[in-house]
Design a protein around this motif. Structure first.
Motif, short mmCIF file in Angstrom:
data_model
loop_
_atom_site.label_atom_id
_atom_site.label_comp_id
_atom_site.label_asym_id
_atom_site.label_seq_id
_atom_site.Cartn_x
_atom_site.Cartn_y
_atom_site.Cartn_z
N ARG A 1 0.93 -1.22 0.07
CA ARG A 1 0.07 -0.08 -0.09
C ARG A 1 0.91 1.30 -0.20
N ALA A 2 0.42 2.39 -0.27
CA ALA A 2 1.00 3.54 -0.49
C ALA A 2 1.24 4.20 0.90
N ASN A 3 2.56 4.68 0.97
CA ASN A 3 2.97 5.41 2.28
C ASN A 3 2.65 4.55 3.46
N PRO A 4 2.84 3.26 3.66
CA PRO A 4 2.72 2.36 4.76
C PRO A 4 2.91 2.76 6.13
N ILE A 5 2.35 2.64 7.05
CA ILE A 5 2.68 2.64 8.39
C ILE A 5 2.58 1.56 9.09
N THR A 6 3.53 0.83 9.79
CA THR A 6 3.72 -0.36 10.29
C THR A 6 4.24 -0.46 11.90
N THR A 7 4.38 -1.76 12.29
CA THR A 7 5.00 -1.91 13.24
C THR A 7 4.33 -1.40 14.67
N THR A 8 3.18 -1.38 14.55
CA THR A 8 2.21 -0.24 15.77
C THR A 8 2.41 -1.23 16.89
N PHE B 1 1.91 5.70 20.46
CA PHE B 1 2.55 4.49 20.31
C PHE B 1 3.57 4.59 19.16
N LEU B 2 4.48 3.47 19.04
CA LEU B 2 5.54 3.61 18.18
C LEU B 2 4.89 2.78 16.96
N ALA B 3 5.65 3.54 15.78
CA ALA B 3 5.22 2.85 14.54
C ALA B 3 6.46 3.07 13.68
N CYS B 4 6.47 2.58 12.46
CA CYS B 4 7.54 2.79 11.66
C CYS B 4 6.97 3.00 10.05
N ARG B 5 7.55 3.87 9.39
CA ARG B 5 7.28 4.37 8.03
C ARG B 5 8.18 3.74 6.83
N PRO B 6 7.99 2.49 6.51
CA PRO B 6 8.97 1.69 5.68
C PRO B 6 9.02 2.08 4.32
N TYR B 7 9.73 1.80 3.35
CA TYR B 7 9.77 1.91 1.82
C TYR B 7 9.94 0.12 1.59
N ASP B 8 9.48 0.08 0.37
CA ASP B 8 9.63 -1.38 -0.03
C ASP B 8 9.18 -2.56 0.75
#
Length: 555
Positions: A261-268, A285-292
């Protein structure tokens, strides 16, 4: 039904086109493991800092969206010993609380003395020296005040130190005497394994305890602090349990969503709750903004979302709802304008005219303070070259600034006359001891050059030279490192703004957690070294600037 309700909620939120909005993350870049507390109309947040110094930044806000760093809780050498600490060791997962005129932070100094508590009357500091809590083993301790008593809840080993599977952990609790500053009574086991022991849940951790409507709630992270990270909740009619998990756990996760998906936010996960004066609830909370495929150089960041209470349980995100980059401000009557220097496309400029370092800067482990001066030559940072290098577990001449965005740049100018080929000064993009790039000025055969190095491979001592170019002048040199999500580009200039490309397309995945491991994000750092040789050479930095350029925040 959950998907429908969640879709309706967020459709309503984003339909409010006239509402003032804020950006997630609220603290962009390496600001993991957030904890929050409220005192009247004021909110305070702290996050992990691992092996960097000073430790545990303190942020203040009156509206949950505009944040200002007001200090660091551990800013004295006597408080914090980071000797020989690996970059991803040091300070883990603080909790900040306030009770009857006193602020408390409970935290872990991993590989040293373990869990400790510090206190302050003013969150700006000074904070006390640590009081160590040897009975509280494990990590992620939280101090929580319930029914006018204090409790310490924390992650610990499996019962009797006999795990049933890898990742089998528990949540334990002690009552805490805030007058004697020690635990009292017997240790109580609150959660064994996680939400359902039969399914072998892993890494139950980051617990926080609070009371609402005659129920005691325990929120925890589960699934590990990577892509499968989640937030779960339990409740009980007694503070000592038994705690029953919510049947629709997790209350926050993104692990099941399409990675493409576009501009994902993960690892919440790793959440902490706060209630506003008008009865609204929010979670940091913590989260990450990955690419690929789950690559990120910015590390784990701090996000904010509303918490809705239904049927006696808290709800954050459900179904396929994604963490939004933009939401209406929580307290519109208070927020006159959104201007958060720590969120969105961050900009920062320092001309070194102050005689004190900006709170945002980080040293690698306890600094050798004599190596840095803002007063020897006014308007410049003087950085002494020393034998220590960034590859060693020592304290090199290193002044770091977090990479706040996937895309953007950091730049500086340097006056430096190297006396030998061993002497090098410039700027790093740094993830850890074995994962960094170094853009620097030095000499080759007596001729000034600009060089780009890759950190030594594991087991090696010499860095890899990626590029080198002769310079026409021995005077001021401008350096720029540009982040382009999956790559970095390195530039230099002998005249201001006359940038020349030294090397493009340099692998960014090398600086990601997926490749380098650990728990930290990348830092741009002003850095110099004599690579083991004695020297009296110094480098003068005229200014440093950072500017983010993430697509998700472009209008």
């Amino acid at each position: 039904m959950k998907k429908i309700l969640s879709a309706i909620l967020f459709s309503f939120v984003f339909a409010m086109t006239n509402a003032q909005t804020f950006n997630n993350p609220i603290l962009a870049g390496f600001y993991p493991d957030p904890s929050i507390c409220r005192v009247g109309n004021d909110y305070y947040v702290t996050t992990s800092t691992f092996a960097y110094f000073p430790g545990l930044p303190i942020f203040h806000s009156t509206d949950l969206v505009n944040w200002k760093q007001i200090g660091n809780a551990m800013d004295r050498e006597e408080q914090l010993d980071q000797t020989n600490a690996g970059v991803s060791r040091g300070l883990f997962a603080p909790t900040i609380r306030y009770h009857k005129g006193t602020f408390y932070i409970l935290c872990t100094l991993i590989d040293k003395k373990g869990n400790f508590i510090i206190t302050a009357k003013d969150p700006k500091g000074p904070w006390s020296n640590p009081i160590w809590l040897p009975q509280v083993r494990g990590i992620d301790p939280s101090i929580d005040f319930v029914d006018d008593k204090a409790y310490v809840v924390y992650n610990n080993d499996a019962p009797d130190n006999k795990p049933l599977y890898n990742g089998h952990r528990t949540i334990r609790m002690y009552e805490f005497d805030i007058n004697a500053m020690k635990v009292v009574g017997e240790e109580i086991l609150l959660v064994n394994g996680g939400t359902d022991l039969s399914k072998k849940p892993i890494w139950i951790e980051a617990p926080h305890l609070f009371k609402k409507d005659d129920w005691y709630y325990l929120i925890c992270a589960e699934g590990g602090t990577g892509y499968n990270h989640t937030e779960v909740v339990f409740r009980s009619k007694s503070v000592k349990g038994p705690y029953v998990p919510y049947q629709n756990n997790p209350i926050l996760t993104q692990k099941h969503l399409d990675k493409k998906r576009a501009n994902p936010i993960t690892t919440t996960g790793h959440a902490d709750f706060v209630e506003t004066p008008d009865g609204k609830w929010y979670a940091v909370f913590l989260a990450c903004r990955p690419y690929d495929d789950d690559f990120y150089t910015t590390g784990r960041e701090t996000f904010l979302l509303p918490v809705e209470w239904r049927d006696g349980w808290p709800h954050i995100l459900e179904g396929d709802a994604t963490v939004p980059y933009t939401l209406p401000v929580p307290l519109p009557a208070i927020t006159k304008k959104v201007n958060n220097p720590f969120g969105g496309n961050v900009t920062f400029k320092d001309d070194f005219k102050s005689d004190k370092f900006d709170f945002r800067y980080l040293f690698l482990r306890n600094p050798e303070t004599a190596a840095y001066s803002l007063t020897t030559k006014k308007g410049f940072l003087q950085l002494a070259l020393r034998p220590q290098t960034a590859t060693e577990r020592k304290s090199p001449s290193f002044l770091g600034y977090r990479q706040n965005n996937l895309k953007g740049y950091a730049a500086t100018s340097i006056n430096f006359s190297p006396a030998s080929e061993k002497e090098k000064a410039g700027m790093l993009i740094f993830q850890s001891e074995n994962f960094y790039y170094f853009l620097c000025k030095s000499v080759e055969n007596g001729i000034p050059v600009v060089q780009l190095f890759k950190s030594p491979a594991r087991g090696k001592t010499e860095p890899e030279l990626l590029a080198s170019q002769k310079l026409n002048s021995t005077k001021e040199l401008f350096l720029k490192i540009e982040a382009r999500a999956n790559t970095y580009a390195f530039f230099f200039a002998e005249k201001k703004n006359d940038w020349k490309l030294l090397k493009d397309g340099v692998d960014g995945s090398f600086l990601t957690t997926k490749v380098a491991g650990g728990f930290v994000g990348s830092l741009f750092a002003l850095y110099g070294t004599s690579n083991g040789a004695p020297t009296s050479t110094v480098a003068l930095y005229d200014w440093f600037e950072y500017k983010g350029n993430d697509d998700a925040f472009k209008k």
